[in-house]
Design a protein around this motif. Structure first.
Motif, PDB file in Angstrom:
ATOM      1  N   THR A  56       0.805  -1.400   0.195  1.00 30.36           N
ATOM      2  CA  THR A  56      -0.071   0.037  -0.031  1.00 30.36           C
ATOM      3  C   THR A  56       0.842   1.353   0.119  1.00 30.36           C
ATOM      4  N   PRO A  57       0.441   2.370  -0.612  1.00 31.70           N
ATOM      5  CA  PRO A  57       1.315   3.560  -0.724  1.00 31.70           C
ATOM      6  C   PRO A  57       1.228   4.122   0.523  1.00 31.70           C
ATOM      7  N   ALA A  58       2.346   4.717   1.027  1.00 31.62           N
ATOM      8  CA  ALA A  58       2.421   5.353   2.287  1.00 31.62           C
ATOM      9  C   ALA A  58       1.795   6.511   2.275  1.00 31.62           C
ATOM     10  N   SER A  59       0.782   6.991   3.284  1.00 38.29           N
ATOM     11  CA  SER A  59       0.203   8.165   3.326  1.00 38.29           C
ATOM     12  C   SER A  59       1.129   9.354   3.930  1.00 38.29           C
ATOM     13  N   VAL A  60       1.185  10.466   3.457  1.00 48.10           N
ATOM     14  CA  VAL A  60       1.890  11.524   3.946  1.00 48.10           C
ATOM     15  C   VAL A  60       1.084  12.627   4.711  1.00 48.10           C
ATOM     16  N   ALA A  61       1.518  13.048   5.759  1.00 46.86           N
ATOM     17  CA  ALA A  61       0.863  13.793   6.623  1.00 46.86           C
ATOM     18  C   ALA A  61       0.889  15.196   6.009  1.00 46.86           C
ATOM     19  N   ALA A  62      -0.286  16.049   6.381  1.00 46.19           N
ATOM     20  CA  ALA A  62      -0.274  17.497   5.741  1.00 46.19           C
ATOM     21  C   ALA A  62       0.987  18.247   6.546  1.00 46.19           C
ATOM     22  N   PRO A  63       1.240  19.351   5.789  1.00 47.88           N
ATOM     23  CA  PRO A  63       2.518  20.048   6.395  1.00 47.88           C
ATOM     24  C   PRO A  63       2.251  20.399   8.090  1.00 47.88           C
ATOM     25  N   GLY A  64       1.033  20.848   8.119  1.00 53.31           N
ATOM     26  CA  GLY A  64       0.872  21.364   9.537  1.00 53.31           C
ATOM     27  C   GLY A  64       0.650  20.181  10.617  1.00 53.31           C
ATOM     28  N   GLU A  65       0.135  19.060  10.194  1.00 51.61           N
ATOM     29  CA  GLU A  65      -0.067  17.797  11.180  1.00 51.61           C
ATOM     30  C   GLU A  65       1.046  16.994  11.501  1.00 51.61           C
ATOM     31  N   GLY A  66       2.387  17.253  10.730  1.00 55.26           N
ATOM     32  CA  GLY A  66       3.481  16.255  10.898  1.00 55.26           C
ATOM     33  C   GLY A  66       4.068  16.206  12.476  1.00 55.26           C
ATOM     34  N   ALA A  67       4.152  17.680  12.816  1.00 59.56           N
ATOM     35  CA  ALA A  67       4.732  17.915  14.258  1.00 59.56           C
ATOM     36  C   ALA A  67       3.984  17.128  15.383  1.00 59.56           C
ATOM     37  N   GLU A  68       2.653  17.360  15.126  1.00 57.26           N
ATOM     38  CA  GLU A  68       1.824  16.802  16.235  1.00 57.26           C
ATOM     39  C   GLU A  68       1.755  15.291  16.302  1.00 57.26           C
ATOM     40  N   LYS A  69       1.564  14.789  15.088  1.00 55.36           N
ATOM     41  CA  LYS A  69       1.211  13.264  14.877  1.00 55.36           C
ATOM     42  C   LYS A  69       2.511  12.555  14.598  1.00 55.36           C
ATOM     43  N   ALA A  70       2.818  11.773  15.127  1.00 54.42           N
ATOM     44  CA  ALA A  70       4.021  10.864  14.637  1.00 54.42           C
ATOM     45  C   ALA A  70       3.336   9.465  14.378  1.00 54.42           C
ATOM     46  N   GLU A  71       3.408   8.798  13.322  1.00 53.83           N
ATOM     47  CA  GLU A  71       2.769   7.811  12.857  1.00 53.83           C
ATOM     48  C   GLU A  71       3.863   6.488  13.514  1.00 53.83           C
ATOM     49  N   VAL A  72       3.331   5.695  14.276  1.00 56.67           N
ATOM     50  CA  VAL A  72       3.904   4.519  14.692  1.00 56.67           C
ATOM     51  C   VAL A  72       3.647   3.195  13.749  1.00 56.67           C
ATOM     52  N   PRO A  73       4.610   2.619  13.273  1.00 60.29           N
ATOM     53  CA  PRO A  73       4.334   1.454  12.537  1.00 60.29           C
ATOM     54  C   PRO A  73       3.539   0.394  13.230  1.00 60.29           C
ATOM     55  N   VAL A  74       2.560   0.154  12.551  1.00 59.37           N
ATOM     56  CA  VAL A  74       1.686  -1.128  12.984  1.00 59.37           C
ATOM     57  C   VAL A  74       2.380  -2.529  13.023  1.00 59.37           C
ATOM     58  N   GLU A  75       2.165  -3.158  14.233  1.00 56.28           N
ATOM     59  CA  GLU A  75       2.762  -4.613  14.283  1.00 56.28           C
ATOM     60  C   GLU A  75       1.701  -5.325  13.370  1.00 56.28           C
ATOM     61  N   THR A  76       2.330  -6.115  12.330  1.00 55.48           N
ATOM     62  CA  THR A  76       1.569  -7.065  11.553  1.00 55.48           C
ATOM     63  C   THR A  76       1.678  -8.464  12.091  1.00 55.48           C
ATOM     64  N   LYS A  77       0.581  -9.400  12.004  1.00 56.01           N
ATOM     65  CA  LYS A  77       0.484 -10.548  12.481  1.00 56.01           C
ATOM     66  C   LYS A  77       1.227 -11.368  11.271  1.00 56.01           C
ATOM     67  N   GLU A  78       1.787 -12.594  11.848  1.00 55.56           N
ATOM     68  CA  GLU A  78       2.427 -13.495  10.742  1.00 55.56           C
ATOM     69  C   GLU A  78       1.453 -14.156   9.850  1.00 55.56           C
ATOM     70  N   VAL A  79       1.633 -13.947   8.512  1.00 58.31           N
ATOM     71  CA  VAL A  79       0.836 -14.333   7.558  1.00 58.31           C
ATOM     72  C   VAL A  79       1.830 -15.244   6.795  1.00 58.31           C
ATOM     73  N   ASP A  80       1.162 -16.352   6.168  1.00 50.96           N
ATOM     74  CA  ASP A  80       1.910 -17.120   5.329  1.00 50.96           C
ATOM     75  C   ASP A  80       2.272 -16.311   3.873  1.00 50.96           C
ATOM     76  N   LEU A  81       3.549 -17.001   3.400  1.00 44.34           N
ATOM     77  CA  LEU A  81       4.101 -16.143   2.207  1.00 44.34           C
ATOM     78  C   LEU A  81       3.094 -16.281   1.121  1.00 44.34           C
ATOM     79  N   THR A  82       2.266 -17.415   0.938  1.00 42.32           N
ATOM     80  CA  THR A  82       1.606 -17.511  -0.244  1.00 42.32           C
ATOM     81  C   THR A  82       0.299 -16.669  -0.105  1.00 42.32           C
ATOM     82  N   ASP A  83      -0.307 -16.530   1.223  1.00 41.01           N
ATOM     83  CA  ASP A  83      -1.365 -15.767   1.467  1.00 41.01           C
ATOM     84  C   ASP A  83      -1.150 -14.294   0.999  1.00 41.01           C
ATOM     85  N   ALA A  84       0.000 -13.857   1.665  1.00 44.04           N
ATOM     86  CA  ALA A  84       0.632 -12.651   1.339  1.00 44.04           C
ATOM     87  C   ALA A  84       0.654 -12.173  -0.171  1.00 44.04           C
TER      88      ALA A  84
END
Length: 177
Positions: free
Chosen positions: A100-128
């Motif tokens: 999925t393309p990474a979402s870019v925060a608006a210029p004013g919102e970048g300072a307040e919101k720091a996006e934390v990477p979401v932990e993904t559950k383990e998925v089988d490679l074929t399913d991925a």
């Protein structure tokens, strides 16, 4: 009026032969007045090399400290390529995360919101792979997968239009390209 010397003195700044070698040089050399080309060391280099009382000492650096510079770090003969291992679960997580393309925060919102990477559950490679290719078509007829490089492709002969010849010639020339 005495004629002034216009040429430099040949023996003033250069070594000259002495004794038997001077006689030999005078007999053999075409122009005995020419300089030998060897400069006088005490005249051109002041102070002469080796006459200074202090001795040179190499400045201390991090590399000169044996405790911080072990041999195995300097030994370039044994710098083998390091093996890199990516497990199927790590690869499937990377595929899903980067599909999925990474979402870019608006210029004013970048300072307040720091996006934390979401932990993904383990998925089988074929399913991925299936989930990534369902969401967006990776290859189409217009966008084909990369082909392996072929530096020496095989020649496949294809027949061209025949060369002009008389209608009843015994061996007409056939052209291939």
């Amino acid at each position: 009026m005495a004629a002034s010397k216009k040429a430099a003195e040949s023996t003033l700044y250069h070594l000259s032969s002495k004794g038997i070698w001077k006689t030999f040089r005078d007999a053999v050399v075409v122009n005995p007045e020419i300089s030998t080309g060897l400069p006088l060391p005490n005249h051109h280099r002041y102070p002469p090399p080796g006459s200074r009382p202090e001795k040179y000492s190499t400045p201390a650096t991090k590399a000169s400290d044996p405790a911080q510079n072990p041999y195995w770090k300097r030994d370039v003969r044994r710098v083998y390529p390091q093996l890199s291992v990516v497990t199927q679960s790590e690869l499937s997580g990377l595929l899903i995360e980067h599909s999925t393309p990474a979402s870019v925060a608006a210029p004013g919102e970048g300072a307040e919101k720091a996006e934390v990477p979401v932990e993904t559950k383990e998925v089988d490679l074929t399913d991925a792979i299936v989930s990534v290719t369902k969401s967006n078509k990776v290859y189409t007829e217009a966008r084909l997968p990369p082909a392996p490089p072929n530096p020496h492709p095989r020649w496949v002969p294809t027949k061209s239009e025949d060369a002009p010849h008389t209608p009843y010639s015994y061996w007409p020339m056939s052209l291939y390209h």
